[in-house]
Each structure stands twice: as C-alpha cells, then as structure tokens.
Scaffold this motif. Structure first.
Motif, PDB file in Angstrom:
ATOM      1  N   THR A  41       0.464  -0.824  -0.096  1.00  0.00           N
ATOM      2  CA  THR A  41      -0.204   0.197  -0.289  1.00  0.00           C
ATOM      3  C   THR A  41       0.816   0.993   0.229  1.00  0.00           C
ATOM      4  O   THR A  41       0.835   2.159  -0.575  1.00  0.00           O
ATOM      5  CB  THR A  41      -0.757  -0.514   0.856  1.00  0.00           C
ATOM      6  N   ALA A  42       2.149   1.213   0.659  1.00  0.00           N
ATOM      7  CA  ALA A  42       3.292   2.599   1.493  1.00  0.00           C
ATOM      8  C   ALA A  42       3.555   2.659  -0.089  1.00  0.00           C
ATOM      9  O   ALA A  42       3.315   3.827  -0.365  1.00  0.00           O
ATOM     10  CB  ALA A  42       3.292   2.097   2.834  1.00  0.00           C
ATOM     11  N   GLU A  92       1.180   4.287  -2.622  1.00  0.00           N
ATOM     12  CA  GLU A  92       0.638   5.470  -2.752  1.00  0.00           C
ATOM     13  C   GLU A  92       2.234   6.365  -3.426  1.00  0.00           C
ATOM     14  O   GLU A  92       1.533   7.645  -3.893  1.00  0.00           O
ATOM     15  CB  GLU A  92       0.091   6.048  -1.176  1.00  0.00           C
ATOM     16  N   GLU A  93       3.455   6.013  -3.108  1.00  0.00           N
ATOM     17  CA  GLU A  93       3.994   6.945  -3.218  1.00  0.00           C
ATOM     18  C   GLU A  93       4.683   6.885  -4.529  1.00  0.00           C
ATOM     19  O   GLU A  93       4.470   8.178  -5.225  1.00  0.00           O
ATOM     20  CB  GLU A  93       5.534   6.533  -2.380  1.00  0.00           C
ATOM     21  N   ARG A 130       1.727   6.779  -6.893  1.00  0.00           N
ATOM     22  CA  ARG A 130       1.250   7.337  -7.250  1.00  0.00           C
ATOM     23  C   ARG A 130       1.386   8.780  -7.326  1.00  0.00           C
ATOM     24  O   ARG A 130       1.105   9.258  -8.035  1.00  0.00           O
ATOM     25  CB  ARG A 130      -0.308   7.337  -7.419  1.00  0.00           C
ATOM     26  N   ARG A 131       2.552   9.614  -6.038  1.00  0.00           N
ATOM     27  CA  ARG A 131       2.777  10.312  -5.811  1.00  0.00           C
ATOM     28  C   ARG A 131       3.597  10.958  -7.181  1.00  0.00           C
ATOM     29  O   ARG A 131       4.345  12.169  -7.625  1.00  0.00           O
ATOM     30  CB  ARG A 131       3.056  10.994  -4.618  1.00  0.00           C
ATOM     31  N   HIS A 165      -1.706   8.934 -12.536  1.00  0.00           N
ATOM     32  CA  HIS A 165      -1.718   8.590 -11.048  1.00  0.00           C
ATOM     33  C   HIS A 165      -1.518   7.451 -10.640  1.00  0.00           C
ATOM     34  O   HIS A 165      -1.850   6.762  -9.691  1.00  0.00           O
ATOM     35  CB  HIS A 165      -2.637   9.440  -9.860  1.00  0.00           C
TER      36      HIS A 165
END
Length: 365
Positions: A337-338, A341-342, A344-345, A356
């Motif tokens: 998950t982490a 998320e990074e 996508r950034r 994204h």
C-alpha cells in the motif's frame, strides 16, 4: 568504541541524505549538502530532488542551470555530476590527477606518445572562440595534430585535462539534448581554484567534512569509493581531533562529525523512489547499509530503486504513464500500500498530475 549495526547506519544515512523526511531546503542548498548528484542520465536528478525536497518544482532546477548557479561536469569517479557552481570551481583542481589517471587506465595505449600539456593547450585554443562543442567535434578539431589516437580517446582525455561544463539544454526538465562542452571558466566566468600554494590540502579536508555530513558515519574506504581520490587519509589525519569514531559489525572504523544526526535505529523510514545511479547507494564501498549484496549490481546498471523500510526492496520504471514497480522481496500488505501511494505521487510528478497510475508486480518469493 561504540558499534553501529546496519540498521543504525541505515537510519543515519537516510537522515543525512534527506530521505527520512523531505527537507525544506532550497535546491542549491540541497545540491550542496548532498555534495552534488550523479547526473550522467540527465533527467534523473529531478527524481532525486523530488524524493528529498518538500514542494520541489523541476522548473527551478532548470532555471538554476540556465542561470549558471548549478552546473553539470565530470568530477567524482569521473562521472557527470550536478553541482553548485561554487563547488565545481573549488573542487575541480583536486580531481585533476584522478581524472587523468582514469582516462589513461582506459586509453593508455591509444594515447601513448601524446604530450598531455600540448593536448590541453590545443584544446583550449580550439575552445577560445566560445563556441560549445561536442566531444566528437573537439576530437575532430585535433585530429590533424594527433591522427593516430581514436577520437574517443582524444576527446575523453581532453575532458579530463580541461575542466568542462555540459551546457543546457542538456539537463533541463523534459528536454532531450546532446552534450555540448565549454570550459568551466568560460561558462561560469571565473577560473577554477588553484592548488594551495603551501602544498596543504584544504579541499581534501573540506571534502572529508562534507562527505561525512552527507554520508556518514563512514570508513575511509567509503570516502575513496565516493570520490575516487587518492591522498585523503592525510586529510582525515588532520581532522582526527574534530571527528568521532565508531565500529561497524565487521570491525571497520567509521568516522563521523560529532554533531551529525544519528537517529534511533527504530525510526520509521518512508518509501522512497530513487533515480538511476543515486549516490546514496554508489557513495560507499560497503553498501550493505542500504542494499543487500545479492542486489548490489543493480546500482551500477542504471536500475531505478525503491526503498522500503530504508533498504532497496524493488526497482521501478515508467511505461505509458504508469509507474511500474518490481519487488525484489516479498512485500507485506502495508508495504504494498505504501509503495503504491508513493508511486502514485511519483506518477503525478512526472506527468504534471495527468497520471496517478502505478502497478506493483507480484512479490518475489
């Protein structure tokens, strides 16, 4: 003497490299703190700074290059680095011998009989008109005087003999451009700093302190691996009373600045995406603090790396606007998950928010 295990060294490295928390530094201050960013792949420093600075705008880096506050030049390990103009001018002379020796190590037979002082003078004469030239164009201009060496050998040696800047538009955001060279002194409007007249090594001492601030705690072998310079043990000896000592788990002596950050080994480390050839990996002889030995080769092949819990745990690339992550070990659900998320950034940064998309491949068994 205090022993620092791999996790303690890892967290110290992440803190010095601005990878525990994104910093509020300006781009020039960050580049100076990091002692430059390796930049033979022109777009990679943008990702390196995005991963380290809060609110980083890539146009800022481009502007600093065109305004000549930052410069691309061959320096540490004879690789292209992005440096502040001040550091490039201050450090270049100290690297002269190493740069020449490394070119001779690759082209000694081809350059046999070439007077290097004459070659440097001839190259400076060609460049005196202020016209930027590619390495091949420089070599062609000298071929009548030295017809035997291959153009590659002549060009590489001339780049070692005459401090050069690689001019924009190479290195600008989303710009593809060939290498055009001009003497550093011409581009920056000031000669490189000469050696100390008394034979001392103030630049060597400054490099030791700056390296430890950005990479410490570290061994002398790590320092040498980062810059490629000989003679630094003497500089280290002059600073001994200003440094503190540790041991790693293998018994190597590690040196550090007394007031440099050494976070608690249990400090959480966020996911970070590294560019190709990032010095956080290449800046050590012993890279075990950040990458497992079985993956060490990735750091010199141009792979872009993903840090999970502070260590290299995957590689990444971009295809059709999607950040593609390939794990090197199993990811927990929280780690996946982490990473996503990074990722996508990062995709948003690389695409101005138009994408994204991220894809994390199945974990390795």
């Amino acid at each position: 003497m205090t022993i620092l295990d791999a996790r303690a060294l890892n967290r110290a490295t992440l803190a010095r490299q601005l990878l525990l928390d994104r910093a509020d530094l300006s781009v020039p201050d960050a580049v100076a703190h990091l002692c430059g960013l390796q930049a033979q792949e022109p777009q990679e420093p943008f990702v390196g700074l995005w991963s380290r600075l809060r609110g980083f705008e890539p146009e800022t880096l481009s502007e600093l290059l065109t305004r000549r506050r930052l410069v691309r030049t061959h320096l540490m390990r004879r690789t292209v680095h992005l440096l502040t103009a001040e550091d490039a001018l201050a450090w270049r002379t100290r690297h002269d011998t190493m740069l020449r020796q490394r070119v001779l190590g690759a082209y000694r037979r081809q350059l046999d009989g070439v007077d290097l002082d004459e070659l440097a003078a001839a190259g400076r004469a060609v460049l005196a008109d202020g016209e930027p030239r590619s390495m091949s164009a420089l070599a062609r201009a000298l071929a009548d005087r030295w017809p035997q060496p291959a153009p590659q050998a002549l060009g590489e040696m001339l780049l070692a003999l005459v401090p050069m800047a690689q001019l924009p538009p190479r290195g600008l955001w989303r710009t593809s451009a060939g290498v055009r060279n001009l003497p550093l002194s011409t581009w920056l409007g000031r000669d490189v700093d000469p050696p100390a007249p008394d034979g001392s090594d103030p630049v060597g001492a400054a490099l030791v302190r700056r390296y430890l601030a950005a990479f410490g705690p570290a061994a002398s072998a790590d320092l040498r691996a980062w810059c490629g310079l000989a003679g630094l043990p003497t500089a280290v000896a002059t600073l001994r009373d200003q440094l503190v000592g540790f041991r790693d788990e293998r018994g190597r002596e590690l040196l550090d600045l007394p007031d440099a950050p050494r976070p608690d080994p249990d400090t959480p480390a966020p996911v970070r995406f590294l560019p190709a050839f990032d010095n956080v990996v290449l800046g050590y002889h012993d890279r075990s603090r950040i990458i497992d030995d079985q993956h060490r080769g990735l750091s010199v092949t141009g792979a872009r790396l993903v840090l999970v819990d502070g260590r290299v745990a995957g590689t990444w690339d971009v295809a059709a606007g999607t950040v593609m992550v390939t794990p090197l070990r199993g990811f927990s659900r929280g780690e996946r998950t982490a990473v996503a998320e990074e990722g996508r950034r990062l995709a948003a940064f690389l695409s101005d928010g138009e994408s994204h998309r991220v894809q994390v491949a199945a974990s390795s068994p």
